[in-house]
Design a protein around this motif. Structure first.
Motif, short mmCIF file in Angstrom:
data_model
loop_
_atom_site.label_atom_id
_atom_site.label_comp_id
_atom_site.label_asym_id
_atom_site.label_seq_id
_atom_site.Cartn_x
_atom_site.Cartn_y
_atom_site.Cartn_z
N UNK A 149 34.29 21.29 70.89
CA UNK A 149 33.97 19.91 70.48
C UNK A 149 35.17 18.98 70.64
N UNK A 150 36.36 19.36 70.15
CA UNK A 150 37.49 18.44 70.36
C UNK A 150 37.90 18.33 71.81
N UNK A 151 37.77 19.41 72.58
CA UNK A 151 38.14 19.34 74.00
C UNK A 151 37.25 18.35 74.74
N UNK A 152 35.96 18.42 74.49
CA UNK A 152 35.04 17.49 75.14
C UNK A 152 35.27 16.07 74.64
N UNK A 153 35.46 15.92 73.34
CA UNK A 153 35.67 14.59 72.78
C UNK A 153 36.94 13.93 73.28
N UNK A 160 40.51 7.14 64.22
CA UNK A 160 39.99 8.17 63.31
C UNK A 160 39.33 9.29 64.10
N UNK A 161 38.74 8.98 65.26
CA UNK A 161 38.13 10.02 66.07
C UNK A 161 39.19 10.93 66.69
N UNK A 162 40.30 10.35 67.14
CA UNK A 162 41.39 11.16 67.67
C UNK A 162 41.92 12.10 66.58
N UNK A 163 42.10 11.57 65.37
CA UNK A 163 42.59 12.38 64.26
C UNK A 163 41.62 13.52 63.96
N UNK A 164 40.33 13.22 63.95
CA UNK A 164 39.31 14.24 63.69
C UNK A 164 39.34 15.33 64.77
N UNK A 165 39.41 14.94 66.03
CA UNK A 165 39.41 15.92 67.11
C UNK A 165 40.67 16.78 67.11
N UNK A 166 41.80 16.18 66.80
CA UNK A 166 43.05 16.97 66.72
C UNK A 166 42.96 17.95 65.55
N UNK A 167 42.44 17.51 64.41
CA UNK A 167 42.29 18.40 63.26
C UNK A 167 41.34 19.55 63.57
N UNK A 168 40.24 19.26 64.25
CA UNK A 168 39.30 20.32 64.63
C UNK A 168 39.94 21.29 65.61
N UNK A 169 40.73 20.78 66.54
CA UNK A 169 41.41 21.65 67.49
C UNK A 169 42.41 22.58 66.82
#
Length: 62
Positions: free
Chosen positions: A22-26, A39-48
């Motif tokens: 999910x973070x890779x695609x996002x 906030x989306x970048x922060x969310x994707x980095x946290x998920x990664x």
């Protein structure tokens, strides 16, 4: 079969795949299209990071 024998699956397929995919695609979408908010970048980095932690934990559980 997967429900009956989850230990037979490689660790990547047991829990780390969604947290890494999910973070890779996002982030790829954000880089190519440029439409992500901060906030989306922060969310994707946290998920990664969480996905990497799960991957390391699952590989080390033998």
């Amino acid at each position: 079969m997967v429900v009956l024998a989850p230990r037979l699956l490689p660790p990547f397929l047991r829990g780390a795949a969604p947290l890494l995919a999910v973070p890779a695609v996002g982030m790829t979408n954000g880089l190519l299209v440029g439409s992500l908010a901060v906030w989306q970048w922060i969310l994707f980095v946290a998920m990664g990071v969480a996905g990497l932690v799960v991957l390391v934990a699952l590989f080390g559980e033998d």
